[in-house]
Motif scaffolding. Structure first.
Motif, PDB file in Angstrom:
ATOM      1  N   MET A 117      26.531 -14.158  -5.582  1.00  0.00           N
ATOM      2  CA  MET A 117      26.045 -15.345  -4.878  1.00  0.00           C
ATOM      3  C   MET A 117      27.127 -16.409  -4.874  1.00  0.00           C
ATOM      4  SD  MET A 117      22.537 -14.857  -4.542  1.00  0.00           S
ATOM      5  CE  MET A 117      21.609 -16.373  -4.599  1.00  0.00           C
ATOM      6  N   PRO A 118      27.855 -16.686  -3.856  1.00  0.00           N
ATOM      7  CA  PRO A 118      27.857 -16.038  -2.554  1.00  0.00           C
ATOM      8  C   PRO A 118      28.903 -14.928  -2.491  1.00  0.00           C
ATOM      9  CG  PRO A 118      29.216 -17.988  -2.469  1.00  0.00           C
ATOM     10  CD  PRO A 118      28.738 -17.852  -3.898  1.00  0.00           C
ATOM     11  N   GLY A 119      28.839 -14.181  -1.384  1.00  0.00           N
ATOM     12  CA  GLY A 119      29.790 -13.115  -1.174  1.00  0.00           C
ATOM     13  C   GLY A 119      30.933 -13.541  -0.270  1.00  0.00           C
ATOM     14  N   ALA A 120      31.865 -12.624  -0.071  1.00  0.00           N
ATOM     15  CA  ALA A 120      33.030 -12.859   0.781  1.00  0.00           C
ATOM     16  C   ALA A 120      33.426 -11.506   1.361  1.00  0.00           C
ATOM     17  CB  ALA A 120      34.164 -13.441  -0.052  1.00  0.00           C
ATOM     18  N   PRO A 121      34.188 -11.500   2.484  1.00  0.00           N
ATOM     19  CA  PRO A 121      34.516 -10.210   3.114  1.00  0.00           C
ATOM     20  C   PRO A 121      35.064  -9.132   2.159  1.00  0.00           C
ATOM     21  CG  PRO A 121      35.107 -12.001   4.573  1.00  0.00           C
ATOM     22  CD  PRO A 121      34.650 -12.644   3.290  1.00  0.00           C
ATOM     23  N   PRO A 122      35.954  -9.481   1.189  1.00  0.00           N
ATOM     24  CA  PRO A 122      36.462  -8.415   0.307  1.00  0.00           C
ATOM     25  C   PRO A 122      35.367  -7.744  -0.538  1.00  0.00           C
ATOM     26  CG  PRO A 122      37.808 -10.410   0.109  1.00  0.00           C
ATOM     27  CD  PRO A 122      36.591 -10.779   0.894  1.00  0.00           C
ATOM     28  N   HIS A 123      34.225  -8.395  -0.662  1.00  0.00           N
ATOM     29  CA  HIS A 123      33.166  -7.831  -1.511  1.00  0.00           C
ATOM     30  C   HIS A 123      32.510  -6.594  -0.896  1.00  0.00           C
ATOM     31  CE1 HIS A 123      32.627 -11.926  -3.750  1.00  0.00           C
ATOM     32  NE2 HIS A 123      33.775 -11.337  -4.005  1.00  0.00           N
ATOM     33  N   LEU A 124      32.685  -6.412   0.411  1.00  0.00           N
ATOM     34  CA  LEU A 124      32.087  -5.228   1.050  1.00  0.00           C
ATOM     35  C   LEU A 124      32.778  -3.955   0.558  1.00  0.00           C
ATOM     36  CD1 LEU A 124      31.709  -6.826   4.579  1.00  0.00           C
ATOM     37  CD2 LEU A 124      29.831  -6.207   3.036  1.00  0.00           C
ATOM     38  N   ASP A 125      34.117  -3.972   0.519  1.00  0.00           N
ATOM     39  CA  ASP A 125      34.848  -2.810  -0.014  1.00  0.00           C
ATOM     40  C   ASP A 125      34.653  -2.696  -1.520  1.00  0.00           C
ATOM     41  OD1 ASP A 125      35.751  -2.033   2.418  1.00  0.00           O
ATOM     42  OD2 ASP A 125      37.734  -2.988   2.240  1.00  0.00           O
ATOM     43  N   LEU A 126      34.604  -3.846  -2.179  1.00  0.00           N
ATOM     44  CA  LEU A 126      34.405  -3.841  -3.634  1.00  0.00           C
ATOM     45  C   LEU A 126      33.076  -3.172  -3.984  1.00  0.00           C
ATOM     46  CD1 LEU A 126      35.220  -4.785  -6.515  1.00  0.00           C
ATOM     47  CD2 LEU A 126      34.010  -6.937  -6.033  1.00  0.00           C
ATOM     48  N   ARG A 127      32.042  -3.490  -3.209  1.00  0.00           N
ATOM     49  CA  ARG A 127      30.716  -2.880  -3.417  1.00  0.00           C
ATOM     50  C   ARG A 127      30.823  -1.358  -3.377  1.00  0.00           C
ATOM     51  NH1 ARG A 127      26.547  -4.402   1.185  1.00  0.00           N
ATOM     52  NH2 ARG A 127      28.015  -3.086   2.327  1.00  0.00           N
ATOM     53  N   ASP A 128      31.586  -0.825  -2.415  1.00  0.00           N
ATOM     54  CA  ASP A 128      31.747   0.629  -2.300  1.00  0.00           C
ATOM     55  C   ASP A 128      32.526   1.202  -3.487  1.00  0.00           C
ATOM     56  OD1 ASP A 128      30.458   0.421   0.081  1.00  0.00           O
ATOM     57  OD2 ASP A 128      32.252   0.570   1.328  1.00  0.00           O
ATOM     58  N   ALA A 129      33.607   0.496  -3.884  1.00  0.00           N
ATOM     59  CA  ALA A 129      34.448   0.988  -4.982  1.00  0.00           C
ATOM     60  C   ALA A 129      33.670   1.026  -6.293  1.00  0.00           C
ATOM     61  CB  ALA A 129      35.689   0.109  -5.114  1.00  0.00           C
ATOM     62  N   LEU A 130      32.775   0.060  -6.468  1.00  0.00           N
ATOM     63  CA  LEU A 130      31.945   0.042  -7.683  1.00  0.00           C
ATOM     64  C   LEU A 130      30.887   1.142  -7.620  1.00  0.00           C
ATOM     65  CD1 LEU A 130      31.638  -3.821  -7.995  1.00  0.00           C
ATOM     66  CD2 LEU A 130      32.618  -2.329  -9.760  1.00  0.00           C
ATOM     67  N   ALA A 131      30.310   1.325  -6.454  1.00  0.00           N
ATOM     68  CA  ALA A 131      29.249   2.336  -6.310  1.00  0.00           C
ATOM     69  C   ALA A 131      29.799   3.747  -6.514  1.00  0.00           C
ATOM     70  CB  ALA A 131      28.600   2.217  -4.935  1.00  0.00           C
ATOM     71  N   SER A 132      31.046   3.959  -6.115  1.00  0.00           N
ATOM     72  CA  SER A 132      31.615   5.304  -6.249  1.00  0.00           C
ATOM     73  C   SER A 132      32.187   5.541  -7.643  1.00  0.00           C
ATOM     74  CB  SER A 132      32.726   5.510  -5.216  1.00  0.00           C
ATOM     75  OG  SER A 132      33.839   4.695  -5.558  1.00  0.00           O
ATOM     76  N   GLY A 133      32.298   4.474  -8.448  1.00  0.00           N
ATOM     77  CA  GLY A 133      32.866   4.622  -9.779  1.00  0.00           C
ATOM     78  C   GLY A 133      34.387   4.545  -9.785  1.00  0.00           C
ATOM     79  N   GLU A 134      34.960   4.344  -8.608  1.00  0.00           N
ATOM     80  CA  GLU A 134      36.417   4.199  -8.492  1.00  0.00           C
ATOM     81  C   GLU A 134      36.870   2.948  -9.260  1.00  0.00           C
ATOM     82  OE1 GLU A 134      38.962   2.576  -4.811  1.00  0.00           O
ATOM     83  OE2 GLU A 134      37.444   4.080  -4.290  1.00  0.00           O
ATOM     84  N   ARG A 135      35.990   1.988  -9.324  1.00  0.00           N
ATOM     85  CA  ARG A 135      36.288   0.726 -10.000  1.00  0.00           C
ATOM     86  C   ARG A 135      35.314   0.544 -11.159  1.00  0.00           C
ATOM     87  NH1 ARG A 135      39.310  -4.071  -7.607  1.00  0.00           N
ATOM     88  NH2 ARG A 135      39.261  -5.441  -9.423  1.00  0.00           N
ATOM     89  N   PHE A 136      35.801   0.057 -12.326  1.00  0.00           N
ATOM     90  CA  PHE A 136      34.945  -0.194 -13.483  1.00  0.00           C
ATOM     91  C   PHE A 136      34.166  -1.487 -13.272  1.00  0.00           C
ATOM     92  CE2 PHE A 136      34.338  -2.241 -17.684  1.00  0.00           C
ATOM     93  CZ  PHE A 136      33.531  -1.289 -18.274  1.00  0.00           C
TER      94      PHE A 136
END
Ligand SMILES: [Zn+2]
Length: 449
Positions: free
Chosen positions: A116-135
């Motif tokens: 809260m709030p988000g920003a454009p880079p958070h869309l890719d970050l969301r994917d990287a976290l969901a895939s486990g690529e990012r801790f």
């Protein structure tokens, strides 16, 4: 409220990923399970996690441990769902401060955060976290803030909602300053697009207006004290200091029942961020807050800035310590009443903000819900079961088939909420991180400047 840009620290990159058990098969053997389906604790269980999901749960003598499983000895320990923090500030830019926030949340057992709030880079970050690529925890992200400065008129509001929906954000974030027409345009466009909007209650709209428009969450109990002022009072709808706290002497306490009933009728959830408000306005000296052990994980310059914010808050001409104490008590009463009305409280700390260290603040928030009158079980519901209901997610309970976001703690969190912070290990989407690894990740965040 914005996350200030912090001086970048150059941290050594951690080469720990290789030591973490991959998201293969893990078995917690002879563990006490806190399933969060009721207040019952299941004793002497084996919990098998496979491919990121809870595969089997049952008595130790009945559930076989797969041959290839990583075994975690659960003897005398308690396995509970990971926590969700529904009000987090995620740094916009990638880098050491983003790593810090993600690491702190995850290491303290927070397995889902709502940005809260988000920003454009958070869309890719969301994917990287969901895939486990990012801790880090699973990220639910709003779009960029919709507020009095970023929105100009109802047409622009509708256009921005459509753009945020097209970009793929999970919900819309409301900040102060919107006029009534802009707010209503956002609400209408959000309903048409099937996206939720959440956050602040604009002063021009007021609590009733926000509830009627269908706001999904109200954060920081924004607008409640203003809504409890005598009818037609000149201050009605006013800001009144930090989240209306300086209105506490003027509110009509009997109106508490009205605002609680109105909220319950609307079905709106509340994310109190009580720890942020208490730390900002209570009489604890800033130096004492700055001396808390967890401050070691924040850059010293940040902690110094937090001290300045607190000092200027209490030095403000409109600030009064007794009024602040009444505001804190009123807010706790609101949390309890809202919880009793329909249980629609979601755990959220608002970190990192003034003395709120991510993850550590989440546990402080839980303790404040207990101080407000919730049982430890009810407090844990706000960060587990309630979040799963709010997000319609398959987390929040230790049950077969659910995503394996788990927390292993040293003692019973239902007996004492502080035990939820005695972390022996965290499982993120089926991947196990034992205590020593979490400690190493935390240690890497400490710095003298
Ligand atoms: Zn915030």
């Amino acid at each position: 409220m914005t996350t200030n840009l912090l001086p970048r620290l150059v941290l050594g990159t951690l080469a720990l990923c290789a030591t973490a058990a991959s998201a293969a098969t893990t078995a917690f053997v002879n563990v006490n399970v806190v399933p969060m389906t009721s207040t019952e604790v299941l004793r002497a269980q084996t919990v098998v996690v496979d491919a990121g999901r809870i595969h089997a749960i049952g008595p130790v003598d009945r559930v076989p441990v797969p041959e290839d499983a990583t075994i975690v000895d659960g003897t005398d320990r308690y396995l509970m769902p990971g926590l969700a923090d529904m009000h987090a500030h995620i740094p916009r830019q990638d880098g050491s401060e983003l790593d810090r926030v993600l690491t702190l949340f995850a290491a303290r057992g927070v397995t889902t955060v709502r940005g809260m709030p988000g920003a454009p880079p958070h869309l890719d970050l969301r994917d990287a976290l969901a895939s486990g690529e990012r801790f880090g925890p699973t990220l639910i992200t709003s779009g960029p803030s919709l507020n009095g400065n970023s929105v100009s008129g109802a047409g622009d509001a509708r256009r921005q909602v459509a753009a945020q929906v097209a970009a793929g954000y999970d919900f819309l974030r409301i900040h102060p300053g919107l006029d009534r027409a802009e707010f209503e345009a956002i609400a209408e466009a959000a309903a048409n697009h099937g996206i939720a909007f959440a956050g602040h209650v604009p002063a021009a709209v007021g609590l009733s207006g926000a509830l009627k428009a269908g706001i999904a969450t109200i954060d920081h109990l924004d607008g409640y004290l203003a809504a409890m002022l005598p009818r037609h009072s000149p201050g009605n709808g006013g800001y009144g200091g930090f989240f209306g706290s300086m209105l506490a002497d003027d509110v009509v306490v009997e109106r508490l029942d009205e605002v609680v009933a109105e909220t319950a009728l609307a079905g709106t959830w509340n994310v109190p961020a009580q720890t942020l408000v208490e730390q900002r306005i209570d009489s604890t000296p800033a130096a004492e807050l700055a001396a808390r052990a967890e401050m070691a994980y924040m850059p010293p310059a940040t902690v110094r800035r937090w001290q300045e914010v607190k000092a200027s808050q209490v030095a403000d001409a409109a600030y009064d310590a007794d009024t602040a104490a009444r505001a804190i008590a009123l807010r706790r009463e609101l949390i309890l009443r809202l919880h009793r009305a329909n249980g629609r409280i979601l755990l959220g700390s608002d970190a990192p903000q003034v003395f709120n260290v991510p993850g550590f603040a989440t546990h402080r928030e839980l303790k404040l819900y207990v101080a407000a009158g919730l049982s430890p079980y009810e407090a844990l519901v706000t960060g587990t079961v309630a979040v799963a209901e709010f997000l319609d997610s398959d987390t929040g309970r230790v049950e077969e088939g659910r995503r394996a976001d788990l927390l292993l703690v040293d003692d019973d969190p239902l007996a004492d909420i502080r035990n939820a912070a005695r972390i022996h290990g965290v499982m993120l989407r089926g991947r196990w991180y034992p205590e020593h690894e979490l400690e190493a990740r935390l240690k890497a965040l400490t710095s003298t400047e």
